[in-house]
Scaffold this active site. Structure first.
Site, PDB file in Angstrom:
ATOM      1  N   CYS A  85       0.884  -1.335   0.051  1.00  0.00           N
ATOM      2  CA  CYS A  85      -0.019   0.050  -0.151  1.00  0.00           C
ATOM      3  C   CYS A  85       0.596   1.196  -0.250  1.00  0.00           C
ATOM      4  O   CYS A  85       1.559   1.693  -1.573  1.00  0.00           O
ATOM      5  CB  CYS A  85      -1.234  -0.064   1.080  1.00  0.00           C
ATOM      6  SG  CYS A  85      -2.216   1.229   0.915  1.00  0.00           S
ATOM      7  N   HIS A 189      -3.969  -4.806  -0.198  1.00  0.00           N
ATOM      8  CA  HIS A 189      -2.866  -4.923   0.775  1.00  0.00           C
ATOM      9  C   HIS A 189      -3.246  -7.240   0.669  1.00  0.00           C
ATOM     10  O   HIS A 189      -4.902  -7.931   0.482  1.00  0.00           O
ATOM     11  CB  HIS A 189      -4.408  -4.734   2.039  1.00  0.00           C
ATOM     12  CG  HIS A 189      -4.324  -3.670   2.683  1.00  0.00           C
ATOM     13  ND1 HIS A 189      -3.020  -2.725   3.044  1.00  0.00           N
ATOM     14  CD2 HIS A 189      -4.975  -2.114   2.048  1.00  0.00           C
ATOM     15  CE1 HIS A 189      -3.493  -1.552   3.250  1.00  0.00           C
ATOM     16  NE2 HIS A 189      -4.136  -1.096   2.558  1.00  0.00           N
ATOM     17  N   GLU A 191      -2.774  -9.132   2.858  1.00  0.00           N
ATOM     18  CA  GLU A 191      -2.930  -9.130   4.650  1.00  0.00           C
ATOM     19  C   GLU A 191      -4.601  -9.283   4.859  1.00  0.00           C
ATOM     20  O   GLU A 191      -5.208  -9.658   5.659  1.00  0.00           O
ATOM     21  CB  GLU A 191      -2.024  -8.933   5.441  1.00  0.00           C
ATOM     22  CG  GLU A 191      -3.134  -7.486   5.728  1.00  0.00           C
ATOM     23  CD  GLU A 191      -2.388  -6.010   5.016  1.00  0.00           C
ATOM     24  OE1 GLU A 191      -2.728  -4.707   5.097  1.00  0.00           O
ATOM     25  OE2 GLU A 191      -1.625  -6.534   4.072  1.00  0.00           O
TER      26      GLU A 191
END
Length: 209
Positions: A85, A189, A191
């Site tokens: 990001c 992202h 994650e």
């Protein structure tokens, strides 16, 4: 003894989620750190980032010796690097959010506001969107076609198309990933991107550029 992944802690990243995702895909030694000596000794480096480019850049540069250690380990030592990001955006020459702020300058270009002409297209670009692999960057093997979770109002306008690893579409094309040498950055992202994102992190841990 397993590799050490330095997860850079400069007050501007989603550290625990990224840490948990790295552990979930098999990372044995994840060091959440702002210590330049730990960074210099790390096998891999992950730079997360949330918030504004200016705040992130100032947070990173405000830790004595950290940027220099990252540059030495990645640019000279050729350690694999992943920016996430705003961590990807910091690779740029400069960012234009809240004024002009210098970036790391590892991938030439600048970070600009997302401009849309269709009122149906909302900013920030938030939610799931396609990631379309670009065949320009030879390092782009880490990136696969799929869907990932995005959350950003600014985008990385990359100078050299050879450094664009993937694109997405939100009222026009936006860079979803960049790559050069041992450096990869993703605007999304991983994650938060479920199986797609975990797959990317697993490939990063196995990457031998």
């Amino acid at each position: 003894m397993g590799e050490v992944v330095a997860l850079i802690d400069y007050g501007a990243g989603n550290l625990h989620s990224v840490h948990n995702a790295l552990k979930a895909v098999g990372a044995e030694g994840v060091a959440i750190t702002a210590d330049p000596d730990v960074v210099r000794a790390a096998d891999r480096i992950v730079l997360p980032g949330v918030g504004s480019f200016k705040a992130c850049a100032e947070g990173l540069s405000g830790i004595d010796g950290l940027t220099e250690a990252m540059t030495e380990r990645v640019q000279v030592g050729a350690a694999p690097f992943l920016g996430i990001c705003v961590g990807m955006q910091l690779l740029a020459t400069q960012g234009l959010e809240h004024g002009v702020t210098p970036g790391l300058g590892w991938v030439s270009g600048e970070v600009r506001a997302i401009e849309v002409t269709d009122p149906a297209i909302k900013v920030p670009h938030m939610g799931w969107n396609d990631v379309a692999l670009s065949h320009h960057a030879p390092e782009a093997g880490l990136i696969e076609d799929g869907e990932a979770y995005f959350l950003h109002s600014y985008h990385f306008a990359v100078d050299n198309p050879a450094h664009i690893a993937a694109m997405t579409d939100h009222g026009g094309g936006l860079v979803a990933a960049v790559a050069r040498d041992t450096i990869v950055g993703v605007q999304f992202h991983p994650e938060k991107s479920q199986a797609y994102g975990l797959g990317l992190l697993k490939r990063f841990l196995a990457w031998r550029p």
